[in-house]
Design a protein around this motif. Structure first.
Motif, short mmCIF file in Angstrom:
data_model
loop_
_atom_site.label_atom_id
_atom_site.label_comp_id
_atom_site.label_asym_id
_atom_site.label_seq_id
_atom_site.Cartn_x
_atom_site.Cartn_y
_atom_site.Cartn_z
N LEU A 61 0.70 -1.06 -0.05
CA LEU A 61 -0.11 0.10 0.09
C LEU A 61 1.00 1.25 -0.09
O LEU A 61 0.43 2.20 -0.40
N ILE A 62 2.07 1.20 0.65
CA ILE A 62 2.75 2.32 0.72
C ILE A 62 3.38 3.24 -0.52
O ILE A 62 3.09 4.20 -0.65
N PRO A 63 3.63 2.06 -1.42
CA PRO A 63 3.89 3.04 -2.79
C PRO A 63 2.81 3.60 -3.52
O PRO A 63 2.85 4.93 -4.00
N ASN A 64 1.58 3.18 -3.17
CA ASN A 64 0.27 3.86 -3.79
C ASN A 64 -0.14 5.04 -2.96
O ASN A 64 -0.37 6.08 -3.65
N LEU A 65 0.42 5.05 -1.70
CA LEU A 65 0.28 6.29 -0.77
C LEU A 65 1.18 7.38 -1.31
O LEU A 65 0.88 8.60 -1.32
N VAL A 66 2.38 7.02 -1.39
CA VAL A 66 3.47 8.15 -1.59
C VAL A 66 3.43 8.41 -3.12
O VAL A 66 3.32 9.88 -3.37
N GLU A 67 2.76 7.67 -4.04
CA GLU A 67 2.57 8.22 -5.52
C GLU A 67 1.33 9.27 -5.34
O GLU A 67 1.50 10.47 -6.09
N THR A 68 0.40 8.72 -4.65
CA THR A 68 -0.69 9.83 -4.56
C THR A 68 -0.21 11.17 -3.90
O THR A 68 -0.61 12.41 -4.23
N VAL A 69 0.52 11.13 -2.78
CA VAL A 69 0.93 12.40 -2.08
C VAL A 69 2.09 13.22 -2.86
O VAL A 69 1.97 14.58 -2.96
N GLU A 122 -6.20 19.84 0.16
CA GLU A 122 -6.56 19.55 -1.11
C GLU A 122 -6.39 17.96 -1.20
O GLU A 122 -6.87 17.14 -1.73
N LEU A 123 -5.32 17.43 -0.38
CA LEU A 123 -4.98 16.16 -0.68
C LEU A 123 -5.93 15.08 0.17
O LEU A 123 -6.56 14.30 0.09
N LYS A 124 -6.34 15.87 1.23
CA LYS A 124 -7.35 15.15 2.37
C LYS A 124 -8.71 15.15 1.59
O LYS A 124 -9.46 14.17 2.12
N ALA A 125 -8.79 15.97 0.75
CA ALA A 125 -10.08 15.72 0.02
C ALA A 125 -10.10 15.01 -1.20
O ALA A 125 -11.26 14.51 -1.79
N ASN A 126 -8.86 14.07 -1.53
CA ASN A 126 -8.86 13.36 -2.75
C ASN A 126 -9.45 11.95 -2.28
O ASN A 126 -9.01 11.35 -1.56
N THR A 127 -10.44 11.40 -3.13
CA THR A 127 -11.14 10.33 -2.79
C THR A 127 -10.04 9.02 -2.93
O THR A 127 -10.28 8.01 -2.00
N ASN A 128 -8.98 9.12 -3.73
CA ASN A 128 -8.19 7.98 -3.93
C ASN A 128 -7.26 7.82 -2.70
O ASN A 128 -6.98 6.99 -2.27
#
Length: 196
Positions: A61-69, A122-128
Motif C-alpha cells: 500500500l505504501i507506494p500507492n500512498l507515496v505516489e498519490t501524495v 486538497e490532498l485530504k479531499a482526494n478520494t483515492n
C-alpha cells in the motif's frame, strides 16, 4: 522347587515395579512436554507469519500512498524518500529481530509521513487518497492484533521454557528465549494516527 517367595524377594519385586512405573511416568511426561514445545513453536511461528502477511499488505500500500501524495507535496521529497527507504529495509529484513526493528522504524517514519500530509487540505479531499488512508488504517489495526497474538504466544512459550521442570526438556531441545514484538521508542508506542 519352592514357589514361596521370601519377604526380601517380594520387596525387590515391588521396588522394581515402583521404579519402573516412575521411569515410565517420567518418559511419558518428557514426551508430552517435548510435544507441547513443538506445538508452541509452531504456534508462535504461525503468529509471526501472520504479522508478515499484514506487513506485506502495508508494504504494498505504501507506494500507492507515496505516489498519490507526490503530486500534492513536491517539496516534501525527503520525507517521501524516508518512507521508501524504511519500506525497503523492512522488505529485506530476514531474521525475526531484523523484521521487528525494521517494522518499528517503518511505523515511526509513517508517523512523520502522516504529519506531512496533514498540511495539504486538497490532498485530504482526494478520494483515492482517502481510500488508501482507510486501507492503511484497517491494515494497522489488523497488524496490531496480529502483534498482540504473537506476543501472547511468545509469553506462553517463554514461560514454559523457563519454568521447572519443563526447562529440562527445553535445554535438551536447545530452545532459545524468543523476542517479543516490541516498539523501541515512546513515540512508537502511541497509536498510529492515519487521519489526515
Amino acid at each position: 522347587m519352592n514357589l514361596l517367595l521370601t519377604s526380601g524377594e517380594i520387596g525387590g519385586i515391588i521396588g522394581g515395579s515402583v521404579a519402573g512405573v516412575i521411569i515410565l511416568i517420567i518418559i511419558i511426561w518428557a514426551i508430552a512436554t517435548h510435544n507441547k514445545f513443538v506445538a508452541l513453536r509452531n504456534q508462535y511461528e504461525e503468529a509471526f507469519h501472520n504479522i508478515d502477511i499484514y506487513c506485506k499488505k502495508r508494504y504494498d500500500l505504501i507506494p500507492n500512498l507515496v505516489e498519490t501524495v507526490k503530486g500534492y507535496t513536491k517539496h516534501e521529497s525527503a520525507t517521501l524518500e524516508k518512507v521508501i527507504q524504511a519500506r525497503s529495509k523492512a522488505l529485506t529484513a530476514s531474521t525475526t529481530a531484523e523484521k521487528i526493528e525494521a517494522n518499528a522504524q517503518l511505523t515511526s517514519v509513517l508517523r512523520g509521513f502522516n504529519r506531512v500530509t496533514e498540511r495539504y487540505p486538497e490532498l485530504k479531499a482526494n478520494t483515492n487518497f482517502l481510500d488508501l488512508q482507510n486501507q492503511l488504517k484497517v491494515i494497522e489495526n489488523e497488524l496490531a492484533n496480529a502483534r498482540k497474538y504473537y506476543n501472547a504466544t511468545i509469553k506462553v512459550f517463554n514461560t514454559k521454557k523457563d519454568t521447572f521442570p519443563s526447562s529440562i526438556v527445553a535445554k535438551c531441545m536447545h530452545l532459545e528465549k524468543q523476542p517479543y514484538f516490541e516498539l523501541e521508542s515512546p513515540e512508537e508506542r502511541q497509536n498510529v494516527k492515519v487521519q489526515f
